[in-house]
Write a protein that holds these residues in place. Structure first.
Motif, PDB file in Angstrom:
ATOM      1  N   SER A   8      57.895   2.332  -3.795  1.00 22.47           N
ATOM      2  CA  SER A   8      56.472   2.475  -3.486  1.00 22.47           C
ATOM      3  C   SER A   8      56.041   1.415  -2.474  1.00 22.47           C
ATOM      4  O   SER A   8      55.328   1.709  -1.504  1.00 22.47           O
ATOM      5  N   GLY A   9      56.505   0.184  -2.684  1.00 27.06           N
ATOM      6  CA  GLY A   9      56.160  -0.904  -1.765  1.00 27.06           C
ATOM      7  C   GLY A   9      56.730  -0.712  -0.378  1.00 27.06           C
ATOM      8  O   GLY A   9      56.079  -1.040   0.628  1.00 27.06           O
ATOM      9  N   ARG A  10      57.938  -0.168  -0.304  1.00 28.26           N
ATOM     10  CA  ARG A  10      58.555   0.071   1.004  1.00 28.26           C
ATOM     11  C   ARG A  10      57.708   1.053   1.820  1.00 28.26           C
ATOM     12  O   ARG A  10      57.484   0.848   3.018  1.00 28.26           O
ATOM     13  N   LEU A  11      57.238   2.111   1.175  1.00 30.73           N
ATOM     14  CA  LEU A  11      56.409   3.083   1.884  1.00 30.73           C
ATOM     15  C   LEU A  11      55.071   2.488   2.296  1.00 30.73           C
ATOM     16  O   LEU A  11      54.577   2.744   3.403  1.00 30.73           O
ATOM     17  N   LEU A  12      54.476   1.682   1.416  1.00 34.41           N
ATOM     18  CA  LEU A  12      53.207   1.032   1.759  1.00 34.41           C
ATOM     19  C   LEU A  12      53.370   0.115   2.961  1.00 34.41           C
ATOM     20  O   LEU A  12      52.547   0.123   3.886  1.00 34.41           O
ATOM     21  N   ARG A  13      54.422  -0.688   2.974  1.00 31.95           N
ATOM     22  CA  ARG A  13      54.656  -1.611   4.086  1.00 31.95           C
ATOM     23  C   ARG A  13      54.906  -0.868   5.391  1.00 31.95           C
ATOM     24  O   ARG A  13      54.609  -1.377   6.472  1.00 31.95           O
ATOM     25  N   ALA A  14      55.450   0.329   5.290  1.00 34.41           N
ATOM     26  CA  ALA A  14      55.742   1.122   6.491  1.00 34.41           C
ATOM     27  C   ALA A  14      54.515   1.882   6.983  1.00 34.41           C
ATOM     28  O   ALA A  14      54.579   2.579   8.000  1.00 34.41           O
ATOM     29  N   GLY A  15      53.410   1.767   6.247  1.00 35.58           N
ATOM     30  CA  GLY A  15      52.182   2.423   6.680  1.00 35.58           C
ATOM     31  C   GLY A  15      52.090   3.886   6.308  1.00 35.58           C
ATOM     32  O   GLY A  15      51.224   4.609   6.834  1.00 35.58           O
ATOM     33  N   ILE A  16      52.954   4.354   5.393  1.00 33.12           N
ATOM     34  CA  ILE A  16      52.856   5.739   4.922  1.00 33.12           C
ATOM     35  C   ILE A  16      51.598   5.856   4.069  1.00 33.12           C
ATOM     36  O   ILE A  16      51.328   5.009   3.219  1.00 33.12           O
ATOM     37  N   ARG A  17      50.842   6.902   4.275  1.00 33.37           N
ATOM     38  CA  ARG A  17      49.556   7.018   3.594  1.00 33.37           C
ATOM     39  C   ARG A  17      49.729   7.251   2.099  1.00 33.37           C
ATOM     40  O   ARG A  17      50.304   8.261   1.678  1.00 33.37           O
ATOM     41  N   LYS A  18      49.254   6.298   1.313  1.00 32.57           N
ATOM     42  CA  LYS A  18      49.273   6.426  -0.142  1.00 32.57           C
ATOM     43  C   LYS A  18      48.039   7.184  -0.586  1.00 32.57           C
ATOM     44  O   LYS A  18      46.924   6.893  -0.145  1.00 32.57           O
ATOM     45  N   LEU A  19      48.228   8.124  -1.474  1.00 34.76           N
ATOM     46  CA  LEU A  19      47.111   8.899  -1.998  1.00 34.76           C
ATOM     47  C   LEU A  19      46.602   8.294  -3.308  1.00 34.76           C
ATOM     48  O   LEU A  19      45.399   8.097  -3.488  1.00 34.76           O
ATOM     49  N   TRP A  20      47.547   7.967  -4.226  1.00 35.85           N
ATOM     50  CA  TRP A  20      47.137   7.541  -5.561  1.00 35.85           C
ATOM     51  C   TRP A  20      48.280   6.782  -6.225  1.00 35.85           C
ATOM     52  O   TRP A  20      49.428   7.207  -6.146  1.00 35.85           O
ATOM     53  N   GLY A  21      47.957   5.652  -6.895  1.00 31.42           N
ATOM     54  CA  GLY A  21      48.962   4.888  -7.612  1.00 31.42           C
ATOM     55  C   GLY A  21      49.030   3.459  -7.090  1.00 31.42           C
ATOM     56  O   GLY A  21      48.279   3.079  -6.193  1.00 31.42           O
ATOM     57  N   PRO A  22      49.947   2.648  -7.655  1.00 32.21           N
ATOM     58  CA  PRO A  22      50.860   2.984  -8.746  1.00 32.21           C
ATOM     59  C   PRO A  22      50.148   2.989 -10.092  1.00 32.21           C
ATOM     60  O   PRO A  22      49.204   2.230 -10.308  1.00 32.21           O
ATOM     61  N   GLY A  23      50.613   3.844 -10.979  1.00 33.66           N
ATOM     62  CA  GLY A  23      50.030   3.949 -12.303  1.00 33.66           C
ATOM     63  C   GLY A  23      50.983   4.642 -13.251  1.00 33.66           C
ATOM     64  O   GLY A  23      52.139   4.903 -12.910  1.00 33.66           O
ATOM     65  N   ARG A  24      50.468   4.932 -14.450  1.00 32.10           N
ATOM     66  CA  ARG A  24      51.286   5.615 -15.461  1.00 32.10           C
ATOM     67  C   ARG A  24      50.428   6.661 -16.164  1.00 32.10           C
ATOM     68  O   ARG A  24      49.405   6.335 -16.776  1.00 32.10           O
ATOM     69  N   HIS A  25      50.833   7.923 -16.042  1.00 36.39           N
ATOM     70  CA  HIS A  25      50.109   9.024 -16.677  1.00 36.39           C
ATOM     71  C   HIS A  25      50.248   8.973 -18.199  1.00 36.39           C
ATOM     72  O   HIS A  25      51.216   8.402 -18.717  1.00 36.39           O
ATOM     73  N   MET A  26      49.318   9.629 -18.885  1.00 41.21           N
ATOM     74  CA  MET A  26      49.460   9.796 -20.331  1.00 41.21           C
ATOM     75  C   MET A  26      50.307  11.032 -20.631  1.00 41.21           C
ATOM     76  O   MET A  26      51.274  10.949 -21.384  1.00 41.21           O
ATOM     77  N   ALA A  27      49.969  12.173 -20.054  1.00 40.08           N
ATOM     78  CA  ALA A  27      50.778  13.370 -20.241  1.00 40.08           C
ATOM     79  C   ALA A  27      52.111  13.183 -19.506  1.00 40.08           C
ATOM     80  O   ALA A  27      52.137  13.026 -18.285  1.00 40.08           O
ATOM     81  N   GLY A  28      53.197  13.154 -20.249  1.00 42.58           N
ATOM     82  CA  GLY A  28      54.518  12.920 -19.668  1.00 42.58           C
ATOM     83  C   GLY A  28      54.932  11.464 -19.702  1.00 42.58           C
ATOM     84  O   GLY A  28      56.108  11.155 -19.551  1.00 42.58           O
ATOM     85  N   ASP A  29      53.962  10.556 -19.844  1.00 43.73           N
ATOM     86  CA  ASP A  29      54.206   9.116 -19.956  1.00 43.73           C
ATOM     87  C   ASP A  29      54.972   8.553 -18.760  1.00 43.73           C
ATOM     88  O   ASP A  29      55.630   7.515 -18.860  1.00 43.73           O
ATOM     89  N   ASN A  30      54.896   9.224 -17.615  1.00 42.03           N
ATOM     90  CA  ASN A  30      55.673   8.805 -16.444  1.00 42.03           C
ATOM     91  C   ASN A  30      54.828   7.989 -15.471  1.00 42.03           C
ATOM     92  O   ASN A  30      53.604   8.113 -15.424  1.00 42.03           O
TER      93      ASN A  30
END
Length: 312
Positions: free
Chosen positions: A219-241
């Motif tokens: 996730s950090g590699r993409l952020l540093r490269a300027g790839i557009r992040k939509l949402w996150g980082p986080g952890r969902h409840m459904a699926g616990d992922n």
């Protein structure tokens, strides 16, 4: 309902106008490995996966979802499924036969209720894969796919009746009602989810990372490269992922995830989660709040491939 003939998700195939930019993204910073390419079509594998490829890219005039592919245990199961689909009035694109993509196999294609092309195959050769190492922040495998449908409940019922998917959990909202169904074909919490959307489209494709450290490093590699992040980082409840969502060069949402729940199918009962509660969307509280912009991007563009089979 069908017997459980599907075993797992194999690959998701995309068509895009700017093929070179899309290929550079997936085979570069996203971390997949190009294994084959031929005149405007390429096959990308995940290093930890036995699948020949998990993403196929095709150069086309219009952006579309070409197909979603699932595995079956045997050619006999492929034939059984094809017969059941025909008897149920499902339109087949091809009849069961030899598959001409890398790894070969035996399979067929058909349209789902929303007009997406679905492929089911068996006896595909296993790719030489390897264990993804500690701190190696590349996808291990394809995790799941989420699809937008203008009629959530109709699409859920179709997948249950014709393909043997089982409901795992549902996301609901006090004002909007039910908004997403998580569907499984194995003990993995979901191989597919169906989201209520304004039109048929791809919602997102998710890739499993080795662990939380590798997920965060990626996730950090993409952020540093300027790839557009939509949402996150986080952890969902459904699926616990875990989740971090990014946009690929053509505006498709793609996710890095890890630790998706493995459940006991004999004792599981579906939950209905109220996603107006912040902890349902993100147990950790680390992700940017869910907002209308995120939802709009997840709706994606209208899919131009509805009830139109891809040329290859």
């Amino acid at each position: 309902m069908n017997a459980h003939l599907l075993t797992h998700l194999r690959h998701v195939d995309l068509a895009v106008p700017d093929y070179d930019k899309q290929l550079d993204f997936y085979s570069g910073i996203w971390g997949l490995t190009k294994t084959a390419e031929d005149s405007g079509i390429s096959f990308l594998a995940a290093e930890g996966s036995p699948e020949q490829y998990v993403v196929r890219l095709r150069k086309a005039d219009e952006k579309r979802l070409d197909l979603v592919s699932y595995g079956a245990a045997s050619p006999a199961d492929v034939d059984t499924l094809a017969e059941r689909l025909l008897a149920g009035g499902v339109e087949l694109i091809t009849r069961p036969g030899q598959v001409a993509t890398p790894g070969g196999g035996y399979g067929f294609r058909f349209f789902d209720v929303d007009g997406r092309t679905i492929e089911v195959s068996a006896d595909v050769a296993v790719r030489q894969h390897r264990k993804v190492e500690e701190r190696e922040s590349i996808p291990v495998k394809l995790s799941h796919v989420v699809l937008n449908s203008p009629d959530l409940h109709k699409t859920r019922a179709w997948y249950e009746r014709h393909l043997g998917f089982r409901l795992t959990d549902t996301l609901s909202h006090p004002k909007m009602g039910e908004a997403m169904h998580f569907m499984r074909i194995s003990s993995q919490h979901h191989s597919m989810a169906i989201a209520q959307g304004p039109h048929t489209a791809l919602h997102h494709i998710s890739f499993e990372m080795r662990g939380i450290d590798e997920y965060m490093r990626g996730s950090g590699r993409l952020l540093r490269a300027g790839i557009r992040k939509l949402w996150g980082p986080g952890r969902h409840m459904a699926g616990d992922n875990t989740f971090t969502y990014f946009l690929d060069p053509h505006g498709n949402t793609v996710e890095y995830t890890t630790e998706l729940e493995i459940l006991d199918e004999d004792t599981w009962h579906p939950h209905v989660y109220d996603f107006s509660q912040p902890e349902v969307s993100d147990q950790w509280g680390t992700a940017n709040p869910m907002n209308e912009l995120i939802v709009k991007e997840s709706f994606n563009d209208v899919d131009r491939g509805v009830f139109v089979a891809p040329p290859v």
